[in-house]
Scaffold this motif. Structure first.
Motif, mmCIF file in Angstrom:
data_model
loop_
_atom_site.group_PDB
_atom_site.id
_atom_site.type_symbol
_atom_site.label_atom_id
_atom_site.label_comp_id
_atom_site.label_asym_id
_atom_site.label_seq_id
_atom_site.Cartn_x
_atom_site.Cartn_y
_atom_site.Cartn_z
ATOM 1 N N ALA A 14 54.374 15.459 35.511
ATOM 2 C CA ALA A 14 53.468 14.320 35.426
ATOM 3 C C ALA A 14 53.843 13.236 36.425
ATOM 4 C CB ALA A 14 53.468 13.755 34.003
ATOM 5 N N THR A 15 55.143 13.035 36.625
ATOM 6 C CA THR A 15 55.606 12.023 37.582
ATOM 7 C C THR A 15 55.188 12.373 39.000
ATOM 8 O OG1 THR A 15 57.509 11.511 36.166
ATOM 9 C CG2 THR A 15 57.627 10.828 38.473
ATOM 10 N N THR A 16 55.454 13.605 39.412
ATOM 11 C CA THR A 16 55.076 14.018 40.768
ATOM 12 C C THR A 16 53.561 14.075 40.930
ATOM 13 O OG1 THR A 16 55.317 16.341 40.097
ATOM 14 C CG2 THR A 16 57.203 15.278 41.154
ATOM 15 N N GLY A 17 52.856 14.459 39.872
ATOM 16 C CA GLY A 17 51.394 14.478 39.940
ATOM 17 C C GLY A 17 50.817 13.088 40.097
ATOM 18 N N ARG B 44 37.961 12.830 40.705
ATOM 19 C CA ARG B 44 37.552 13.009 39.309
ATOM 20 C C ARG B 44 38.198 14.255 38.704
ATOM 21 N NH1 ARG B 44 32.641 11.330 41.712
ATOM 22 N NH2 ARG B 44 31.851 13.479 41.839
ATOM 23 N N THR B 45 38.338 15.301 39.519
ATOM 24 C CA THR B 45 39.006 16.502 39.031
ATOM 25 C C THR B 45 40.489 16.246 38.794
ATOM 26 O OG1 THR B 45 37.438 17.836 40.317
ATOM 27 C CG2 THR B 45 39.388 18.954 39.488
ATOM 28 N N VAL B 46 41.097 15.461 39.677
ATOM 29 C CA VAL B 46 42.500 15.060 39.480
ATOM 30 C C VAL B 46 42.638 14.301 38.165
ATOM 31 C CG1 VAL B 46 44.318 13.533 40.328
ATOM 32 C CG2 VAL B 46 43.123 15.034 41.924
ATOM 33 N N ASN B 47 41.717 13.387 37.897
ATOM 34 C CA ASN B 47 41.772 12.612 36.653
ATOM 35 C C ASN B 47 41.623 13.510 35.428
ATOM 36 O OD1 ASN B 47 42.019 10.298 38.183
ATOM 37 N ND2 ASN B 47 39.854 9.755 38.055
ATOM 38 N N ALA C 196 44.879 15.473 35.065
ATOM 39 C CA ALA C 196 45.955 14.605 34.600
ATOM 40 C C ALA C 196 45.753 14.213 33.139
ATOM 41 C CB ALA C 196 46.046 13.361 35.483
ATOM 42 N N GLY C 197 44.528 13.848 32.770
ATOM 43 C CA GLY C 197 44.267 13.442 31.392
ATOM 44 C C GLY C 197 44.555 14.557 30.400
ATOM 45 N N THR C 198 44.149 15.780 30.757
ATOM 46 C CA THR C 198 44.385 16.913 29.863
ATOM 47 C C THR C 198 45.874 17.202 29.715
ATOM 48 O OG1 THR C 198 42.274 17.877 30.570
ATOM 49 C CG2 THR C 198 43.816 19.327 29.437
ATOM 50 N N MET C 199 46.598 17.180 30.835
ATOM 51 C CA MET C 199 48.025 17.499 30.782
ATOM 52 C C MET C 199 48.837 16.393 30.095
ATOM 53 S SD MET C 199 48.049 20.478 31.997
ATOM 54 C CE MET C 199 49.797 20.818 32.197
ATOM 55 N N ALA D 248 49.402 24.506 23.609
ATOM 56 C CA ALA D 248 49.194 25.654 24.495
ATOM 57 C C ALA D 248 47.765 25.693 25.012
ATOM 58 C CB ALA D 248 49.537 26.951 23.763
ATOM 59 N N GLY D 249 46.794 25.395 24.126
ATOM 60 C CA GLY D 249 45.396 25.391 24.553
ATOM 61 C C GLY D 249 45.096 24.296 25.562
ATOM 62 N N LEU D 250 45.604 23.091 25.298
ATOM 63 C CA LEU D 250 45.390 21.982 26.234
ATOM 64 C C LEU D 250 46.021 22.280 27.594
ATOM 65 C CD1 LEU D 250 46.038 18.897 23.912
ATOM 66 C CD2 LEU D 250 43.864 19.527 24.987
ATOM 67 N N THR D 251 47.216 22.864 27.556
ATOM 68 C CA THR D 251 47.898 23.171 28.807
ATOM 69 C C THR D 251 47.145 24.227 29.604
ATOM 70 O OG1 THR D 251 50.006 22.707 27.715
ATOM 71 C CG2 THR D 251 50.097 23.867 29.808
ATOM 72 N N ALA D 252 46.614 25.232 28.916
ATOM 73 C CA ALA D 252 45.837 26.256 29.604
ATOM 74 C C ALA D 252 44.592 25.648 30.246
ATOM 75 C CB ALA D 252 45.454 27.370 28.630
ATOM 76 N N CYS D 253 43.924 24.722 29.527
ATOM 77 C CA CYS D 253 42.754 24.046 30.093
ATOM 78 C C CYS D 253 43.139 23.200 31.306
ATOM 79 C CB CYS D 253 42.095 23.173 29.032
ATOM 80 S SG CYS D 253 41.278 24.091 27.712
#
Length: 263
Positions: free
Chosen positions: A84-87, A102-105, A108-111, A147-152
C-alpha cells in the motif's frame, strides 16, 4: 545456434532511473509486493475453512490449521502495508481525471479495505473468541471476505499493467523486439553474445577471432528484416564501437547521419 536466454539486461540497475522506494525504471517494487498479500490471504482463508471442517470432525489438526492461517494472515498484512505504501507513492504517476487514475483509485480502495478487514480478523484471532486456538465461523468468514476483496483488487490491478501499461516502460517499439542476437542494456548499450561480460573494461574478441582495436571494424551481419531495422542495428553496433574507443566520435556522427538517412 540462436540465443535462448538473456540475463544481464534484467539484473542491470546502474543505468536505470531510480525512484527510491518505488523501485527503478522497468523494476517497480509495488507489483511484486502486492503478490504476497494476494497469496497469503487466499491461503489463510483456505486453512481456516480446513480448520472448520477438521473441527467438525473432531480432527486433531484443526488447531494446526488455525495457527497456520493466523501466521499466513499476519505475513500478508505486513506485506499488504508495504504494498500500500509503494502503491500510494506510485499514484501520482497516473494523470488526474483520467480512466487510469480512476482505475488506480478503485484498485487502491479495494486493497485498503481488504487490509483493514485483515487487521480486524487478526485482532479477533489474538484477542477475540478465537484466542483459544480454534477457528470460529466469524473468523473464517472474515478471512473469506479478505480473500475475495484481494482477488477483486488484483483483478483491477491487472488492468493497470496489462491494459493501460501503468508504470510499464515503452515496449514493442524498442530494439529488444527486433530479431537480433544482441541484447540492449538499460542506458542503451549493446551487449554482443561473443563479448559478454558482467563488468566494464576491454571486451572479448569478436567472433572472427580478432579484437576490434586491431583494425577496421567488421561489417555488421545482414539481417532478414527491413532496411530501417538493419540501419538501426548497425547504429547500435557503431555506438558500441565508439564506447570502446575503436572509432572516433566524429566517425560515429558521420556514419550515424548516413544510416539515419536510410530510415
Amino acid at each position: 545456434m540462436a540465443r535462448l536466454f538473456s540475463f544481464r539486461s534484467s539484473f542491470t540497475l546502474r543505468e536505470r532511473e531510480g525512484y527510491g522506494l518505488r523501485g527503478w525504471a522497468g523494476k517497480p517494487t509495488h507489483p511484486p509486493l502486492s503478490d504476497v498479500p494476494v497469496s497469503c490471504y487466499v491461503l489463510a482463508a483456505a486453512f481456516d475453512v480446513a480448520s472448520l471442517v477438521a473441527s467438525s470432525r473432531h480432527a486433531g489438526w484443526a488447531h494446526d490449521a488455525f495457527v497456520a492461517a493466523t501466521w499466513i494472515l499476519a505475513a500478508g498484512l505486513v506485506a499488504g502495508v508495504m504494498a500500500a505504501t509503494t502503491g500510494f507513492l506510485d499514484r501520482p504517476a497516473a494523470t488526474a481525471r483520467t480512466q487510469v487514475r480512476r482505475t488506480v483509485n478503485a484498485h487502491a480502495g479495494t486493497m485498503i479495505t481488504a487490509t483493514v478487514v485483515a487487521a480486524a480478523d487478526l485482532v479477533l484471532r489474538l484477542a477475540g473468541p478465537a484466542a483459544g486456538g480454534r477457528t470460529t465461523p466469524s473468523v473464517a468468514a472474515l478471512a473469506i471476505v479478505v480473500a475475495g476483496l484481494t482477488a477483486c483488487g488484483a483483478w483491477i490491478g491487472s488492468d493497470l499493467v496489462f491494459e493501460h501499461g501503468f508504470r510499464v516502460e515503452p515496449s514493442r517499439d524498442t530494439p529488444a523486439w527486433n530479431p537480433s542476437e544482441v541484447d540492449i542494456l538499460p542506458g542503451g548499450r549493446a551487449l554482443y553474445p561473443d563479448r559478454w561480460r558482467w563488468s566494464g573494461g576491454p571486451r572479448h574478441q569478436t567472433s572472427a577471432g580478432t579484437h576490434p582495436g586491431n583494425g577496421a571494424a567488421a561489417a555488421p551481419k545482414a539481417t532478414a528484416h527491413g532496411p530501417a531495422d538493419d540501419a538501426l542495428e548497425r547504429l547500435w553496433q557503431l555506438d558500441e564501437l565508439r564506447h570502446e574507443g575503436v572509432i572516433s566520435t566524429a566517425d560515429f556522427e558521420r556514419k550515424k547521419l548516413e544510416l539515419l538517412s536510410r530510415i
